[in-house]
Design an enzyme around this catalytic site. Structure first.
Site, PDB file in Angstrom:
ATOM      1  CG  HIS A 158     -13.950   3.869  -3.154  1.00 40.77           C
ATOM      2  ND1 HIS A 158     -12.690   3.434  -2.820  1.00 40.77           N
ATOM      3  CD2 HIS A 158     -14.743   3.489  -2.124  1.00 40.77           C
ATOM      4  CE1 HIS A 158     -12.731   2.814  -1.643  1.00 40.77           C
ATOM      5  NE2 HIS A 158     -13.981   2.838  -1.212  1.00 40.77           N
TER       6      HIS A 158
ATOM      7  NE  ARG B 111      -3.537   2.397   2.566  1.00 38.83           N
ATOM      8  CZ  ARG B 111      -4.530   2.568   3.434  1.00 38.83           C
ATOM      9  NH1 ARG B 111      -4.804   1.628   4.325  1.00 38.83           N
ATOM     10  NH2 ARG B 111      -5.259   3.669   3.413  1.00 38.83           N
TER      11      ARG B 111
ATOM     12  CE1 TYR C 167     -11.380   6.111  -1.165  1.00 42.45           C
ATOM     13  CE2 TYR C 167     -13.588   6.217  -0.235  1.00 42.45           C
ATOM     14  CZ  TYR C 167     -12.292   5.741  -0.196  1.00 42.45           C
ATOM     15  OH  TYR C 167     -11.901   4.902   0.818  1.00 42.45           O
TER      16      TYR C 167
ATOM     17  CG  ASN D  21     -11.102  -0.990  -1.075  1.00 42.51           C
ATOM     18  OD1 ASN D  21     -12.222  -0.894  -1.539  1.00 42.51           O
ATOM     19  ND2 ASN D  21     -10.761  -0.438   0.085  1.00 42.51           N
TER      20      ASN D  21
END
Length: 446
Positions: free
Chosen positions: A213, A109, A260, A163
């Site tokens: 999102h 990430r 988002y 996700n």
């Protein structure tokens, strides 16, 4: 301990329901105690006999599983909690499997949030180049898990919180799995709005539409009345702060965008901001270490307040209600990620949208919606096209495809070039090489 077939009386006098077995893949996550707390508090909504946490990290499982058992005990839940690193054993006999995994962990990430910034593009784990990287790492793993679930339990439901939810859910549905995607954006906004209006959350109905999102609330109804104009007039500053968007933009749009949408509406400003502050990945990694230390305390038997900073608020409540409807509880309307199936006529039927849907043991059926305004429909169509290409890139090397490096690079470039946050060929070219370099171990063709 009651048998798996024991029936649980319904507090509303409904037909008694069988106690269920659930498995949580990614059960060693520091977020799991939030999920456990929801199952404990809402045990009448979804009666459980057994909950199995599945994760390859035995150390984390031991710590998180211990706290999970203490939470159930504190709240008087009769169900059994176990944990295992053996996926097949964990999902065996499960009525539903919840997916909340992170392939590559926080280290991956951190990369997703970092290298796109070097090209002047948003670095984020669910959208843009970072989101594509996460999809490429995640889709093959999720499909492997789903195939193993199907072999063990052909009738089991898969609830995906992993996700990027839209792309992952589309992969699952394309391959014929019984799956529904879930995100906490809608329930989070519902709770925020209910607090501002001082009404119970169940009285707030959102007209929520878009992609995961990438959604807007086009109406907020309380007792059948659309209170969105009043909400914006009286609480616009608070909502703008919550959504990280300018108040003037909310007034102009007359809707509530997902937070988002700031990556689209304020891309360059967000890039400048991200370049000058610690990454979210670094913050979460530090937070996880604190949480794991707390979870290891044998005296702790409830989710700590610190967990609220981890993200994913209200996911547990949404997950319990959704899973209950899928497994024979009261059918209801839930905001989910599922097949478009004509709901938005300008999108392919096999696109995955995020919208209110009627959910029962047969699956999710989106409610009909009024036509989406061009201002939003254009962006939805654009991102849907990207998601189609992203899924094609993620599937290279699977399903008998013999993809070489040239074919893989071409697929990644095509997806990046199609993304509205990238678009320019020089950016897409450089980001393609960066993505491959940082994810080579997860790309069989690289």
């Amino acid at each position: 301990m009651p048998s798996h077939q024991e029936l649980t009386p319904s507090p509303q006098g409904r037909t008694p329901r069988r106690r269920r077995k659930l498995a949580v893949v990614g059960g060693g996550s520091t977020y799991t105690p939030e999920l456990i707390d929801g199952f404990a508090r809402l045990r009448d909504v979804l009666p459980l006999e057994e909950l199995v946490l599945v994760d390859p990290d035995a150390g984390r499982l031991e710590v998180v599983g211990g706290l999970a058992r203490r939470i159930f005990a504190r709240q008087g839940h009769p169900g059994r909690i176990s944990w295992t690193g053996d996926l097949d054993a964990g999902v065996d006999g499960a009525d539903a499997v919840l997916l909340q995994l992170r392939v590559g962990g926080q280290a991956a990430r951190l990369q997703d949030e970092t290298w796109p910034l070097e090209c002047g593009c948003v670095g984020q784990e669910t959208t843009g180049a970072g989101g594509l990287a996460k999809a490429l790492r995640t889709v093959p793993v999720v499909l492997d898990i789903a195939e193993r679930v199907r072999r063990r339990n052909p009738g089991a439901w898969i609830v995906d919180f992993t996700n990027p939810v839209g792309i992952v859910t589309r992969a699952l549905l394309t391959h014929g799995h019984r799956a529904v995607g879930l995100c906490n954006v809608a329930i989070g906004l519902q709770r925020t709005i209910a607090g501002l209006l001082d009404v119970p959350p169940e009285q707030v109905e959102l007209e929520h539409i878009g992609l995961n999102h990438l959604t807007w609330e086009r109406a907020v109804r309380v007792a059948g009345e659309d209170v969105l104009p009043r909400l914006l007039a009286e609480h616009g500053d608070t909502l703008a702060g919550t959504l990280h968007l300018p108040r003037a933009l909310l007034d102009h749009l007359g809707v509530l965008p997902s937070s988002y949408l700031r990556y689209y509406y304020r891309h360059d400003a967000v890039v400048r901001e991200l370049r000058t502050k610690p990454s979210r990945a670094a913050q979460v990694a530090a937070l996880e270490q604190q949480l794991l230390g707390m979870y290891g305390d044998p005296a702790l038997d409830e989710k700590p307040e610190l967990l609220s900073l981890r993200g994913g608020a209200y996911y547990s409540e949404a997950a319990v209600a959704l899973t209950s409807s899928l497994l024979g509880g009261p059918s209801g309307t839930h905001v989910v990620n599922t097949l478009n199936a004509g709901t938005l006529p300008f999108l392919p039927d096999d696109a995955v949208i995020e919208a209110p849907a009627t959910v029962d043991p047969t699956g999710a059926a989106p409610l009909s919606v009024r036509p989406l305004e061009p201002q939003y429909a254009g962006l939805v169509a654009h991102v849907t096209a990207y998601e189609h290409l992203a899924l094609e890139a993620a599937l290279l090397g699977r399903d008998g495809r013999n993809a070489g490096r040239a074919a893989g690079r071409k697929a990644v470039f095509a997806a990046l070039l199609a993304h509205p946050l990238i678009g320019q060929s020089d950016h897409a070219d450089r980001l393609t090489d960066e993505l491959i370099a940082h994810n080579r171990e997860h790309l069989p063709w690289a």
